[in-house]
Write an enzyme that holds these catalytic residues in place. Structure first.
Site, mmCIF file in Angstrom:
data_model
loop_
_atom_site.group_PDB
_atom_site.id
_atom_site.type_symbol
_atom_site.label_atom_id
_atom_site.label_comp_id
_atom_site.label_asym_id
_atom_site.label_seq_id
_atom_site.Cartn_x
_atom_site.Cartn_y
_atom_site.Cartn_z
ATOM 1 N N SER A 9 8.178 -54.012 11.120
ATOM 2 C CA SER A 9 7.680 -54.160 12.492
ATOM 3 C C SER A 9 7.282 -55.608 12.736
ATOM 4 C CB SER A 9 6.456 -53.262 12.661
ATOM 5 O OG SER A 9 5.762 -53.592 13.832
ATOM 6 N N TYR A 34 -2.086 -49.796 9.442
ATOM 7 C CA TYR A 34 -0.657 -49.596 9.721
ATOM 8 C C TYR A 34 0.115 -50.894 9.435
ATOM 9 C CZ TYR A 34 3.719 -49.468 12.303
ATOM 10 O OH TYR A 34 5.040 -49.592 12.649
ATOM 11 N N LYS A 86 2.954 -51.931 6.356
ATOM 12 C CA LYS A 86 4.297 -52.514 6.530
ATOM 13 C C LYS A 86 4.421 -53.800 5.717
ATOM 14 C CE LYS A 86 6.186 -49.542 9.323
ATOM 15 N NZ LYS A 86 7.195 -48.631 8.770
HETATM 16 P P1 NAD Z 1 8.709 -41.317 14.525
HETATM 17 O O1 NAD Z 1 7.331 -40.847 14.210
HETATM 18 O O2 NAD Z 1 9.394 -40.724 15.699
HETATM 19 O O3 NAD Z 1 9.647 -41.118 13.244
HETATM 20 C C1 NAD Z 1 9.168 -41.146 11.926
HETATM 21 C C2 NAD Z 1 9.614 -39.860 11.241
HETATM 22 O O4 NAD Z 1 9.199 -39.889 9.871
HETATM 23 C C3 NAD Z 1 9.002 -38.613 11.864
HETATM 24 O O5 NAD Z 1 10.038 -37.710 12.195
HETATM 25 C C4 NAD Z 1 8.094 -38.048 10.775
HETATM 26 O O6 NAD Z 1 8.042 -36.628 10.808
HETATM 27 C C5 NAD Z 1 8.749 -38.589 9.513
HETATM 28 N N1 NAD Z 1 7.859 -38.786 8.361
HETATM 29 C C6 NAD Z 1 6.686 -39.465 8.325
HETATM 30 N N2 NAD Z 1 6.190 -39.453 7.077
HETATM 31 C C7 NAD Z 1 7.064 -38.773 6.302
HETATM 32 C C8 NAD Z 1 7.094 -38.425 4.917
HETATM 33 N N3 NAD Z 1 6.110 -38.770 4.092
HETATM 34 N N4 NAD Z 1 8.142 -37.723 4.454
HETATM 35 C C9 NAD Z 1 9.141 -37.340 5.281
HETATM 36 N N5 NAD Z 1 9.168 -37.646 6.593
HETATM 37 C C10 NAD Z 1 8.138 -38.347 7.099
HETATM 38 O O7 NAD Z 1 8.626 -42.897 14.652
HETATM 39 P P2 NAD Z 1 9.715 -43.962 15.138
HETATM 40 O O8 NAD Z 1 9.182 -44.613 16.353
HETATM 41 O O9 NAD Z 1 11.049 -43.374 15.182
HETATM 42 O O10 NAD Z 1 9.578 -45.018 13.954
HETATM 43 C C11 NAD Z 1 10.434 -45.022 12.834
HETATM 44 C C12 NAD Z 1 10.015 -46.130 11.896
HETATM 45 O O11 NAD Z 1 10.065 -47.370 12.587
HETATM 46 C C13 NAD Z 1 8.578 -45.997 11.366
HETATM 47 O O12 NAD Z 1 8.562 -46.423 10.023
HETATM 48 C C14 NAD Z 1 7.797 -46.959 12.237
HETATM 49 O O13 NAD Z 1 6.655 -47.448 11.589
HETATM 50 C C15 NAD Z 1 8.823 -48.049 12.463
HETATM 51 N N6 NAD Z 1 8.546 -48.829 13.693
HETATM 52 C C16 NAD Z 1 8.479 -48.161 14.893
HETATM 53 C C17 NAD Z 1 8.195 -48.904 16.046
HETATM 54 C C18 NAD Z 1 8.086 -48.213 17.389
HETATM 55 O O14 NAD Z 1 7.587 -48.821 18.326
HETATM 56 N N7 NAD Z 1 8.550 -46.981 17.561
HETATM 57 C C19 NAD Z 1 7.998 -50.285 15.971
HETATM 58 C C20 NAD Z 1 8.094 -50.916 14.734
HETATM 59 C C21 NAD Z 1 8.374 -50.165 13.593
HETATM 60 C C1 UD1 Z 2 1.800 -51.535 19.392
HETATM 61 C C2 UD1 Z 2 1.003 -51.694 18.116
HETATM 62 C C3 UD1 Z 2 1.884 -52.349 17.062
HETATM 63 C C4 UD1 Z 2 3.142 -51.513 16.862
HETATM 64 C C5 UD1 Z 2 3.846 -51.345 18.210
HETATM 65 C C6 UD1 Z 2 5.056 -50.488 18.125
HETATM 66 C C7 UD1 Z 2 -1.358 -51.941 18.789
HETATM 67 C C8 UD1 Z 2 -2.521 -52.868 18.871
HETATM 68 N N1 UD1 Z 2 -0.190 -52.496 18.381
HETATM 69 O O1 UD1 Z 2 2.258 -52.797 19.808
HETATM 70 O O2 UD1 Z 2 1.202 -52.453 15.843
HETATM 71 O O3 UD1 Z 2 4.012 -52.142 15.936
HETATM 72 O O4 UD1 Z 2 2.939 -50.746 19.135
HETATM 73 O O5 UD1 Z 2 4.704 -49.175 17.800
HETATM 74 O O6 UD1 Z 2 -1.459 -50.761 19.043
HETATM 75 N N2 UD1 Z 2 -0.228 -51.515 27.409
HETATM 76 C C9 UD1 Z 2 -0.952 -51.228 28.544
HETATM 77 N N3 UD1 Z 2 -1.324 -49.938 28.773
HETATM 78 C C10 UD1 Z 2 -1.003 -48.901 27.929
HETATM 79 C C11 UD1 Z 2 -0.252 -49.202 26.758
HETATM 80 C C12 UD1 Z 2 0.112 -50.529 26.537
HETATM 81 O O7 UD1 Z 2 -1.261 -52.122 29.338
HETATM 82 O O8 UD1 Z 2 -1.391 -47.755 28.187
HETATM 83 C C13 UD1 Z 2 0.205 -52.910 27.172
HETATM 84 C C14 UD1 Z 2 -0.306 -53.518 25.884
HETATM 85 O O9 UD1 Z 2 -1.541 -54.138 26.088
HETATM 86 C C15 UD1 Z 2 0.821 -54.501 25.544
HETATM 87 C C16 UD1 Z 2 2.081 -53.814 26.085
HETATM 88 O O10 UD1 Z 2 1.622 -52.879 27.065
HETATM 89 O O11 UD1 Z 2 0.644 -55.708 26.237
HETATM 90 C C17 UD1 Z 2 2.860 -53.067 25.031
HETATM 91 O O12 UD1 Z 2 1.984 -52.174 24.345
HETATM 92 P P1 UD1 Z 2 2.497 -51.123 23.243
HETATM 93 O O13 UD1 Z 2 3.635 -50.368 23.797
HETATM 94 O O14 UD1 Z 2 1.308 -50.352 22.796
HETATM 95 O O15 UD1 Z 2 3.053 -52.038 22.073
HETATM 96 P P2 UD1 Z 2 2.339 -53.247 21.288
HETATM 97 O O16 UD1 Z 2 0.965 -53.476 21.746
HETATM 98 O O17 UD1 Z 2 3.262 -54.389 21.326
#
Ligand code: NAD
Ligand code: UD1
Length: 338
Positions: free
Chosen positions: A125, A149, A153
């Protein structure tokens, strides 16, 4: 045909990756404990692709089960999405986050090595950049984290980098996602957060369908175009295509390398609201409130290193991200439950 283990396979991003993998001729095997997703996702993937992928329900801590998956399916490479991802929850449940995200990854790599499988793509991330001094962010900028979190990572990145030094068989891509949004154009799969969403797009989309009343915009006094926070939103379909490129790049001598996955373009919260309103035709009521603790002013990627090394650039613009996110939400106002 290459067989890819997709951990967290029924999750938001992984489900899109599975569709792309099937379309590009891979055989994905899904592994998920369903802690944050539904098995119905497998039906939806089948509806999109015409192929029903194999799904194993299980937890990364179950080493015996993981071993049997490697033995049964002859896995060539792994895309490791499984993880817990809610920042606030990670502060309250630090033990669970480190056990799941860090120990879970260690268990996975142990089983991989025993099965002679050394190709790994990891979901990292942009949170590992902490509060960056400058934008756009390049991969060589200093790393830090402010919550469990983010630290989980960062720790996994460090562990994987050490593994690659310890044994040159490892080929590892650390993919640092910026802000994934949107959904598959069919509207059949998408993001379905539990409870009240923490992230911007799911919140806006739930306001749009009337599930939530009003969006709180966290902070109106940042040094940005309009005072609201700036992020690099990236269409989930673009994001998953980069995973397939990364798999192909895992040649000998690759070692462990990090790649930014963003568009390179930052948008403010107010710009996102406007783009969503244009795509949906629905007005989003909002109020500007205090900054959210831990939030940063601006974060967007330099996508150049990824472009030159993986031959990948994002294609979808903000309007397409909003259109597809809205399509998913409109077709599934209650998420997968309905
Ligand atoms: P998500 O929660 O939809 O998907 C993660 C999946 O992993 C879920 O289906 C959950 O049931 C499964 N899981 C969690 N722990 C497990 C375990 N111990 N064994 C087996 N399955 C397990 O989340 P996502 O948004 O699709 O994210 C996927 C990956 O990307 C995560 O590692 C997350 O940290 C990373 N990531 C997501 C974002 C975002 O904004 N969505 C941003 C940066 C990184
Ligand atoms: C958040 C997480 C980050 C994670 C990422 C993706 C925090 C502090 N950071 O990032 O660790 O990797 O999600 O999962 O939680 N916002 C609003 N109102 C809302 C929600 C968000 O104004 O209800 C704003 C936030 O202040 C930010 C932007 O929208 O400026 C995006 O927010 P968000 O979607 O939560 O992502 P990040 O903050 O970038």
């Amino acid at each position: 045909m290459s067989t890819v283990l997709v951990t967290g396979g029924t999750g938001y991003i992984a489900s899109h990756a599975v569709v792309t993998l099937i379309e590009q001729g891979f055989t994905p095997v899904l592994f998920d404990n369903l802690s944050n997703s539904k098995s119905l996702v497998v039906d939806r993937i089948e509806a999109i692709t015409g192929v029903r992928p194999r799904f194993v329900e299980g937890d990364l801590s179950n080493i015996g089960l993981l071993e049997s998956v490697f033995a049964e399916f002859k896995i060539d490479s792994v895309i490791h999405f499984a993880g817990l991802k809610a920042v606030g929850e990670s502060v309250r449940e630090a033990q669970r986050y480190y056990a799941n995200n860090v120990a879970g990854t260690l268990a996975l790599t142990q089983v991989m090595a025993a099965a002679d499988c050394y190709s790994l793509v990891f979901s990292s991330s942009a949170t590992v950049y902490g509060d960056p001094e400058t934008v756009p962010i390049t991969e060589d900028m200093p790393l830090s984290a402010t919550n469990p979190y983010g630290r989980s990572k960062l720790m996994v990145e460090q562990i994987l980098s050490d593994l690659a030094v310890s044994n040159e068989n490892w080929r590892i891509a650390l993919l640092r996602y910026f802000n994934p949004v949107g959904a598959h154009e069919s509207g059949l799969i998408g993001e379905d957060p539990n409870g009240i969403p923490n992230n911007l797009l799911p919140y806006i989309a739930q306001v749009a369908v009337g599930k939530l009343e009003c969006l709180s915009v966290f902070g109106g006094d940042y040094q940005t175009v309009d005072g609201t926070g700036v992020r690099d939103y990236i269409h989930v379909v673009d994001l998953v295509e980069a995973h397939v490129k990364a798999l192909s790049a895992l040649a000998p001598e690759h070692g462990c390398q990090a790649y930014n996955l963003g568009t390179g373009q930052g948008y403010s919260v107010l710009e996102v609201i406007k783009a969503f309103e244009q795509a949906s035709g629905v007005e989003i009521p909002y109020k500007i409130v205090e900054r959210r603790a831990g939030d940063i002013r601006a974060s967007y990627a330099s996508p150049e290193n990824t472009a030159s090394k993986l031959g990948w650039r994002a294609r979808y613009d903000l309007a397409a991200m909003m259109r597809d996110h809205w399509c998913w939400q409109q077709r599934n106002p209650q998420g997968y439950e309905a």
